[in-house]
Design a protein around this motif. Structure first.
Motif, short mmCIF file in Angstrom:
data_model
loop_
_atom_site.label_atom_id
_atom_site.label_comp_id
_atom_site.label_asym_id
_atom_site.label_seq_id
_atom_site.Cartn_x
_atom_site.Cartn_y
_atom_site.Cartn_z
N TYR A 38 0.78 -1.24 0.00
CA TYR A 38 0.00 0.00 0.00
C TYR A 38 0.81 1.27 0.00
O TYR A 38 0.35 2.28 -0.49
CB TYR A 38 -0.94 0.01 1.22
N SER A 336 -10.03 -3.44 8.64
CA SER A 336 -9.98 -2.21 7.85
C SER A 336 -11.26 -2.05 7.05
O SER A 336 -11.97 -3.02 6.78
CB SER A 336 -8.77 -2.21 6.91
N SER A 338 -13.08 0.72 3.84
CA SER A 338 -12.88 1.79 2.85
C SER A 338 -14.19 2.55 2.66
O SER A 338 -15.27 1.96 2.67
CB SER A 338 -12.45 1.21 1.51
N ASP A 350 -13.36 -6.22 3.84
CA ASP A 350 -13.07 -7.63 3.58
C ASP A 350 -13.27 -8.38 4.90
O ASP A 350 -12.37 -8.45 5.73
CB ASP A 350 -11.65 -7.79 3.06
N TYR A 353 -11.28 -11.64 5.93
CA TYR A 353 -10.38 -11.83 4.79
C TYR A 353 -10.93 -12.90 3.85
O TYR A 353 -10.22 -13.78 3.35
CB TYR A 353 -8.97 -12.22 5.26
N GLY A 360 -9.85 -6.46 -1.35
CA GLY A 360 -10.22 -5.73 -0.15
C GLY A 360 -11.71 -5.63 0.06
O GLY A 360 -12.17 -4.88 0.93
N LYS A 388 -12.37 -2.80 -6.45
CA LYS A 388 -11.20 -2.97 -5.58
C LYS A 388 -11.08 -1.79 -4.64
O LYS A 388 -11.29 -0.64 -5.03
CB LYS A 388 -9.93 -3.10 -6.42
N CYS A 389 -10.71 -2.07 -3.38
CA CYS A 389 -10.43 -1.03 -2.40
C CYS A 389 -9.14 -1.37 -1.67
O CYS A 389 -8.81 -2.54 -1.48
CB CYS A 389 -11.56 -0.90 -1.37
N GLU A 390 -8.41 -0.34 -1.27
CA GLU A 390 -7.16 -0.53 -0.53
C GLU A 390 -7.29 0.14 0.84
O GLU A 390 -6.68 1.15 1.10
CB GLU A 390 -5.98 0.02 -1.31
N ILE A 392 -6.49 -0.52 4.04
CA ILE A 392 -5.64 -0.59 5.22
C ILE A 392 -5.13 0.80 5.59
O ILE A 392 -5.19 1.22 6.74
CB ILE A 392 -4.48 -1.57 5.02
N CYS A 398 -10.91 3.48 -3.69
CA CYS A 398 -11.70 2.42 -4.30
C CYS A 398 -11.83 2.70 -5.79
O CYS A 398 -11.96 3.85 -6.20
CB CYS A 398 -13.09 2.32 -3.67
#
Length: 543
Positions: A38, A336, A338, A350, A353, A360, A388-390, A392, A398
């Motif tokens: 990230y 986490s 988003s 997520d 996980y 994510g 998709k999302c990041e 963390i 997103c």
């Protein structure tokens, strides 16, 4: 016998729960900013290196000829703060703050923030008489210096008078049609993050490093936050946020109304667009604002507890006082989240996980801003949907997902088309009140894959990544009937296709507005071949 998976490296979240947990310090187990997945600077190249242009199909097997391009109106620059910060306790755990910095230049304040901040959404994007586009201009990649092979160049914005793009340790404004350089804002170090939103009068914010990387010190930390006037081409002020005497590393930045908010594992801080400190981390707080979503409202992702037993609180807050207006507590153990949209409020996570694809996202949460109550939860398995999302550290990062008409618009994963060797996919919509699919879909067409970019007057603007021998398309999807109208089709010549195909999902930003499409990189790399021509951005327009 199947062997148990090895424990994850120390800076990565585990694939599930049940691993031994650390001590009581809630920050000790937080994956540090700068992890390879990230953060800058430990990402010398995109997490997924962009493949080359799709090649013609061969009889050996079916090829995925798509180069799905993501929308990420991501911004990446930072501002510097000088002077100390004093704290006073508040009921919600945030701290009012006063800054001793005397070096800022106060700019005029704007009105309410927009919902996108990067163009589009004007309601003026109608189909032209001729949808064939031409290249308006191309921007060469910047030189990144002798001490590195790549650099982050996050951030692109569009106003009525300028297309602005971050370069290596600078922000540059260009004529949006001709591409001629209008202004340059130099920075002392590389860009780290950038807000995807602006104020009503086109001011935005960035996070950056205070110095250039060297071989001995490749990173100086993303500690500087700054406000940029995009129309005037000026840096308005720069600040830092401190923990004791140390400037802390900032993980994300956003803008809502006239507030610039930054988040970190040490807590969140906010400034008025004029430079006044609104709040800052409280040293004794056991919870912290990991980041914020901006635009029409300001939403905090607040983390409490140790890693592995985390409690996330999604808080809609007043952008001036930081007062909590509503709060939704997510189930414990979700590490986490988003922010997909702040109005209506949609959060992605997520859970356990379980996504399994690195996206994510396993579920979306539709939340009532006023009451903090969950409206509905939408399951979005990673093997079915391509957003998709990041979350963390990049709370607001997103891609390939938009919200509008009280709907969540998602692309499906690509699958075999009807033509030989072809791939395709669709955009579908979920009702944010019920969580159910509304039964409609927009097909990409054989050989194309489609990704939603933004909303425009109730319609979805989407980009179609093309097969190997054609140019990409931009379409408008009617918010009611889902009927598609083609707005743009890019040139199919080999040289132009190669530039377009190089703007891949994990390494590109797309902005579409007023009949023009801007595609730009978020990483600048040294050319793999001496003398090769690599491009930072390309702009298309219809006549």
């Amino acid at each position: 016998m199947t062997q148990p998976p090895p424990p994850p490296p120390p800076n990565q979240p585990p694939p599930g729960y049940g691993y031994p947990q650390g001590g009581p310090n809630p920050y000790a187990q937080q994956p540090p900013y700068g992890s390879p997945a990230y953060g800058y600077p430990q990402q010398p190249q995109p997490a997924y290196p962009p493949p080359g242009p799709p090649q013609p199909p061969t009889p050996k097997g079916k090829l995925n000829a798509q180069a799905v391009i993501i929308v990420s109106a991501v911004a990446a620059i930072a501002l510097i703060i000088g002077g100390g910060v004093w704290y006073s306790s508040t009921k919600d755990g945030r701290a009012d703050a006063k800054s001793g910095d005397k070096n800022s230049t106060a700019g005029t304040t704007g009105g309410t923030g927009d919902s996108g901040g990067t163009g589009g959404g004007s309601g003026a994007d109608k189909a032209p008489a001729n949808t064939a586009s031409k290249v308006l201009f191309q921007l060469p990649q910047p030189a990144i210096g002798a001490d590195g092979n790549s650099a982050t160049v996050d951030g692109s914005w569009l106003t009525d008078t300028v297309y602005a793009k971050s370069g290596f340790a600078e922000i540059v404004g260009y004529d949006p049609v001709k591409g001629t350089k209008l202004w340059t804002v130099p920075l002392p170090g590389p860009v780290c993050e950038a807000s995807r939103h602006t104020t009503a009068d086109h001011r935005t914010a960035i996070v950056y490093e205070p110095a250039m990387p060297t071989k001995d010190k490749p990173s100086h930390g993303c500690s500087q936050v700054a406000a940029i006037d995009l129309d005037a081409g000026k840096e308005l002020w720069t600040r830092t946020v401190k923990s004791g005497d140390q400037a802390i590393t900032l993980n994300n930045v956003t803008v809502s109304a006239n507030t610039v908010a930054v988040g970190s594992t040490n807590g969140g801080a906010a400034f008025d667009i004029s430079g006044k400190v609104l709040w800052a981390p409280k040293p004794t707080d056991t919870c912290y604002d990991a980041g914020y979503g901006g635009g029409e409202k300001l939403v905090a992702v607040r983390k409490c507890g140790a890693y592995g037993s985390r409690q996330l609180k999604i808080q809609t807050i007043d952008p001036v006082s930081g007062k909590v207006l509503s709060e939704y507590a997510m189930a414990k153990g979700i590490e986490s989240a988003s922010i997909v949209s702040t109005n209506p409020l949609v959060v992605a996570a997520d859970v356990n996980y379980s996504a399994g694809d690195g996206s994510g996202i396993s579920d979306f949460f539709s939340i009532d801003n006023k009451t903090g109550q969950l409206r509905t939860k939408i399951s979005a398995p990673g093997d079915k949907y391509a957003a998709k999302c990041e979350g963390i550290t990049k709370i607001e990062y997103c891609t390939k997902v938009v919200v509008g008409n009280d709907r969540l618009y998602l692309p499906t994963e690509s699958h075999d088309g009807t033509g030989e060797y072809s791939k395709t996919n669709e955009i579908v919509a979920f009702d944010l009140a019920t969580g159910k699919l509304d039964g409609q879909r927009a097909d990409a067409g054989d050989g194309y894959t489609i990704s939603p970019l933004t909303m425009d007057d109730g319609n979805v603007i989407a980009y179609k990544s093309p097969p190997y021998d054609k140019g990409g398309q931009v379409v408008s999807i009617d918010g009611g009937s889902f009927a598609q109208t083609k707005l743009m089709e890019n040139p199919a010549t080999k040289a132009v296709r190669e530039v377009e195909f190089d703007m891949q999902p994990e390494s590109a930003e797309l902005i579409y507005a007023d009949g023009r499409l801007y595609m730009s990189q978020v990483f600048a790399d040294k050319p793999s071949t001496p003398g090769a021509s690599d491009y930072l951005a390309i702009a298309y327009g219809t006549s």
